[in-house]
Motif scaffolding. Sequence first.
Motif, PDB file in Angstrom:
ATOM      1  N   ASP A  79     -15.001 -72.148 -56.950  1.00 56.85           N
ATOM      2  CA  ASP A  79     -16.175 -71.306 -56.732  1.00 56.85           C
ATOM      3  C   ASP A  79     -17.122 -71.385 -57.933  1.00 56.85           C
ATOM      4  O   ASP A  79     -16.768 -70.998 -59.043  1.00 56.85           O
ATOM      5  CB  ASP A  79     -15.721 -69.862 -56.501  1.00 56.85           C
ATOM      6  CG  ASP A  79     -16.837 -68.964 -56.002  1.00 56.85           C
ATOM      7  OD1 ASP A  79     -18.007 -69.155 -56.415  1.00 56.85           O
ATOM      8  OD2 ASP A  79     -16.542 -68.062 -55.206  1.00 56.85           O
ATOM      9  N   GLY A  80     -18.322 -71.872 -57.704  1.00 53.29           N
ATOM     10  CA  GLY A  80     -19.307 -71.986 -58.777  1.00 53.29           C
ATOM     11  C   GLY A  80     -19.684 -70.645 -59.383  1.00 53.29           C
ATOM     12  O   GLY A  80     -19.991 -70.556 -60.572  1.00 53.29           O
ATOM     13  N   ARG A  81     -19.644 -69.572 -58.578  1.00 56.98           N
ATOM     14  CA  ARG A  81     -19.954 -68.235 -59.110  1.00 56.98           C
ATOM     15  C   ARG A  81     -18.934 -67.816 -60.161  1.00 56.98           C
ATOM     16  O   ARG A  81     -19.293 -67.217 -61.172  1.00 56.98           O
ATOM     17  CB  ARG A  81     -19.979 -67.195 -57.991  1.00 56.98           C
ATOM     18  CG  ARG A  81     -21.076 -67.415 -56.959  1.00 56.98           C
ATOM     19  CD  ARG A  81     -20.922 -66.486 -55.788  1.00 56.98           C
ATOM     20  NE  ARG A  81     -19.579 -66.652 -55.224  1.00 56.98           N
ATOM     21  CZ  ARG A  81     -19.015 -65.799 -54.387  1.00 56.98           C
ATOM     22  NH1 ARG A  81     -19.631 -64.704 -54.009  1.00 56.98           N
ATOM     23  NH2 ARG A  81     -17.807 -66.028 -53.908  1.00 56.98           N
ATOM     24  N   VAL A  82     -17.672 -68.161 -59.931  1.00 62.91           N
ATOM     25  CA  VAL A  82     -16.612 -67.819 -60.888  1.00 62.91           C
ATOM     26  C   VAL A  82     -16.795 -68.619 -62.168  1.00 62.91           C
ATOM     27  O   VAL A  82     -16.713 -68.069 -63.274  1.00 62.91           O
ATOM     28  CB  VAL A  82     -15.215 -68.054 -60.277  1.00 62.91           C
ATOM     29  CG1 VAL A  82     -14.121 -67.854 -61.323  1.00 62.91           C
ATOM     30  CG2 VAL A  82     -14.990 -67.142 -59.086  1.00 62.91           C
ATOM     31  N   ARG A  83     -17.065 -69.909 -62.033  1.00 64.38           N
ATOM     32  CA  ARG A  83     -17.280 -70.741 -63.224  1.00 64.38           C
ATOM     33  C   ARG A  83     -18.477 -70.242 -64.028  1.00 64.38           C
ATOM     34  O   ARG A  83     -18.438 -70.169 -65.254  1.00 64.38           O
ATOM     35  CB  ARG A  83     -17.448 -72.208 -62.823  1.00 64.38           C
ATOM     36  CG  ARG A  83     -16.140 -72.848 -62.379  1.00 64.38           C
ATOM     37  CD  ARG A  83     -16.250 -74.362 -62.279  1.00 64.38           C
ATOM     38  NE  ARG A  83     -17.305 -74.811 -61.390  1.00 64.38           N
ATOM     39  CZ  ARG A  83     -17.168 -75.011 -60.077  1.00 64.38           C
ATOM     40  NH1 ARG A  83     -15.997 -74.794 -59.507  1.00 64.38           N
ATOM     41  NH2 ARG A  83     -18.171 -75.429 -59.354  1.00 64.38           N
ATOM     42  N   ASP A  84     -19.549 -69.865 -63.329  1.00 63.69           N
ATOM     43  CA  ASP A  84     -20.734 -69.332 -64.010  1.00 63.69           C
ATOM     44  C   ASP A  84     -20.409 -68.012 -64.706  1.00 63.69           C
ATOM     45  O   ASP A  84     -20.832 -67.790 -65.847  1.00 63.69           O
ATOM     46  CB  ASP A  84     -21.869 -69.130 -63.008  1.00 63.69           C
ATOM     47  CG  ASP A  84     -23.112 -68.582 -63.669  1.00 63.69           C
ATOM     48  OD1 ASP A  84     -23.639 -69.261 -64.588  1.00 63.69           O
ATOM     49  OD2 ASP A  84     -23.548 -67.481 -63.288  1.00 63.69           O
ATOM     50  N   LEU A  85     -19.666 -67.154 -64.058  1.00 64.78           N
ATOM     51  CA  LEU A  85     -19.287 -65.868 -64.650  1.00 64.78           C
ATOM     52  C   LEU A  85     -18.442 -66.078 -65.904  1.00 64.78           C
ATOM     53  O   LEU A  85     -18.677 -65.448 -66.936  1.00 64.78           O
ATOM     54  CB  LEU A  85     -18.534 -65.024 -63.629  1.00 64.78           C
ATOM     55  CG  LEU A  85     -18.061 -63.655 -64.084  1.00 64.78           C
ATOM     56  CD1 LEU A  85     -19.231 -62.792 -64.507  1.00 64.78           C
ATOM     57  CD2 LEU A  85     -17.272 -62.984 -62.974  1.00 64.78           C
ATOM     58  N   ILE A  86     -17.495 -66.989 -65.847  1.00 62.92           N
ATOM     59  CA  ILE A  86     -16.656 -67.280 -67.014  1.00 62.92           C
ATOM     60  C   ILE A  86     -17.503 -67.822 -68.161  1.00 62.92           C
ATOM     61  O   ILE A  86     -17.351 -67.420 -69.306  1.00 62.92           O
ATOM     62  CB  ILE A  86     -15.521 -68.257 -66.645  1.00 62.92           C
ATOM     63  CG1 ILE A  86     -14.522 -67.552 -65.722  1.00 62.92           C
ATOM     64  CG2 ILE A  86     -14.820 -68.789 -67.897  1.00 62.92           C
ATOM     65  CD1 ILE A  86     -13.503 -68.469 -65.089  1.00 62.92           C
ATOM     66  N   ARG A  87     -18.421 -68.728 -67.845  1.00 64.64           N
ATOM     67  CA  ARG A  87     -19.306 -69.277 -68.875  1.00 64.64           C
ATOM     68  C   ARG A  87     -20.128 -68.169 -69.527  1.00 64.64           C
ATOM     69  O   ARG A  87     -20.235 -68.080 -70.750  1.00 64.64           O
ATOM     70  CB  ARG A  87     -20.252 -70.334 -68.274  1.00 64.64           C
ATOM     71  CG  ARG A  87     -21.193 -70.961 -69.291  1.00 64.64           C
ATOM     72  CD  ARG A  87     -22.273 -71.825 -68.627  1.00 64.64           C
ATOM     73  NE  ARG A  87     -23.027 -71.180 -67.574  1.00 64.64           N
ATOM     74  CZ  ARG A  87     -23.965 -70.232 -67.761  1.00 64.64           C
ATOM     75  NH1 ARG A  87     -24.259 -69.831 -68.979  1.00 64.64           N
ATOM     76  NH2 ARG A  87     -24.605 -69.704 -66.740  1.00 64.64           N
ATOM     77  N   ARG A  88     -20.677 -67.268 -68.707  1.00 62.33           N
ATOM     78  CA  ARG A  88     -21.481 -66.161 -69.246  1.00 62.33           C
ATOM     79  C   ARG A  88     -20.646 -65.207 -70.084  1.00 62.33           C
ATOM     80  O   ARG A  88     -21.108 -64.703 -71.120  1.00 62.33           O
ATOM     81  CB  ARG A  88     -22.162 -65.428 -68.090  1.00 62.33           C
ATOM     82  CG  ARG A  88     -23.241 -66.281 -67.447  1.00 62.33           C
ATOM     83  CD  ARG A  88     -23.758 -65.733 -66.139  1.00 62.33           C
ATOM     84  NE  ARG A  88     -24.247 -64.367 -66.245  1.00 62.33           N
ATOM     85  CZ  ARG A  88     -24.364 -63.547 -65.188  1.00 62.33           C
ATOM     86  NH1 ARG A  88     -24.029 -63.959 -63.981  1.00 62.33           N
ATOM     87  NH2 ARG A  88     -24.817 -62.322 -65.357  1.00 62.33           N
ATOM     88  N   LEU A  89     -19.414 -64.962 -69.674  1.00 64.08           N
ATOM     89  CA  LEU A  89     -18.522 -64.097 -70.458  1.00 64.08           C
ATOM     90  C   LEU A  89     -18.189 -64.749 -71.793  1.00 64.08           C
ATOM     91  O   LEU A  89     -18.167 -64.084 -72.839  1.00 64.08           O
ATOM     92  CB  LEU A  89     -17.234 -63.797 -69.687  1.00 64.08           C
ATOM     93  CG  LEU A  89     -17.375 -62.812 -68.539  1.00 64.08           C
ATOM     94  CD1 LEU A  89     -16.139 -62.840 -67.662  1.00 64.08           C
ATOM     95  CD2 LEU A  89     -17.612 -61.407 -69.074  1.00 64.08           C
ATOM     96  N   GLU A  90     -17.944 -66.049 -71.779  1.00 65.43           N
ATOM     97  CA  GLU A  90     -17.610 -66.756 -73.027  1.00 65.43           C
ATOM     98  C   GLU A  90     -18.781 -66.771 -73.986  1.00 65.43           C
ATOM     99  O   GLU A  90     -18.608 -66.776 -75.193  1.00 65.43           O
ATOM    100  CB  GLU A  90     -17.155 -68.171 -72.714  1.00 65.43           C
ATOM    101  CG  GLU A  90     -15.787 -68.227 -72.070  1.00 65.43           C
ATOM    102  CD  GLU A  90     -15.381 -69.614 -71.646  1.00 65.43           C
ATOM    103  OE1 GLU A  90     -16.260 -70.503 -71.488  1.00 65.43           O
ATOM    104  OE2 GLU A  90     -14.166 -69.824 -71.439  1.00 65.43           O
ATOM    105  N   GLU A  91     -19.999 -66.781 -73.457  1.00 64.68           N
ATOM    106  CA  GLU A  91     -21.195 -66.780 -74.314  1.00 64.68           C
ATOM    107  C   GLU A  91     -21.397 -65.447 -75.033  1.00 64.68           C
ATOM    108  O   GLU A  91     -22.089 -65.391 -76.036  1.00 64.68           O
ATOM    109  CB  GLU A  91     -22.441 -67.110 -73.477  1.00 64.68           C
ATOM    110  CG  GLU A  91     -22.505 -68.555 -73.051  1.00 64.68           C
ATOM    111  CD  GLU A  91     -23.656 -68.841 -72.097  1.00 64.68           C
ATOM    112  OE1 GLU A  91     -24.342 -67.891 -71.652  1.00 64.68           O
ATOM    113  OE2 GLU A  91     -23.852 -70.015 -71.767  1.00 64.68           O
ATOM    114  N   ARG A  92     -20.799 -64.404 -74.519  1.00 71.97           N
ATOM    115  CA  ARG A  92     -20.895 -63.107 -75.173  1.00 71.97           C
ATOM    116  C   ARG A  92     -20.136 -63.156 -76.461  1.00 71.97           C
ATOM    117  O   ARG A  92     -20.164 -62.550 -77.383  1.00 71.97           O
ATOM    118  CB  ARG A  92     -20.315 -62.005 -74.303  1.00 71.97           C
ATOM    119  CG  ARG A  92     -21.283 -61.523 -73.273  1.00 71.97           C
ATOM    120  CD  ARG A  92     -20.795 -60.242 -72.675  1.00 71.97           C
ATOM    121  NE  ARG A  92     -21.802 -59.767 -71.749  1.00 71.97           N
ATOM    122  CZ  ARG A  92     -21.639 -58.709 -70.999  1.00 71.97           C
ATOM    123  NH1 ARG A  92     -20.544 -58.012 -71.056  1.00 71.97           N
ATOM    124  NH2 ARG A  92     -22.591 -58.333 -70.179  1.00 71.97           N
TER     125      ARG A  92
END
Length: 92
Positions: A79-92
């Motif tokens: 799921d691309g939404r999950v990958r995007d969410l993980i990327r955004r969380l890691e950027e925090r």
Amino acid sequence: MVETAMTHRVLDADDLGRALNDLLPWPLSVRITPRRAARAIADGIARRAARTIAPRSWAPYSMLRGAVNVVADRRLADDGRVRDLIRRLEER
């Protein structure tokens, strides 16, 4: 999920938290009150239960989680939404 100030702060008041919450399917998205959670825990202790499940709608998932998680993990990994969410969380 227990309906608490922390739940609201993490899952409702935060953009990434809302995105995570939106990915949760029923019944995993069902929230219960602290009173209901406390009652379930106290009843489980009184019954000397090996496990306590609240809300009851989680019971089928609990019994099938070994099989369900294999499918869910694959779906989430794709799921691309999950990958995007993980990327955004890691950027925090």
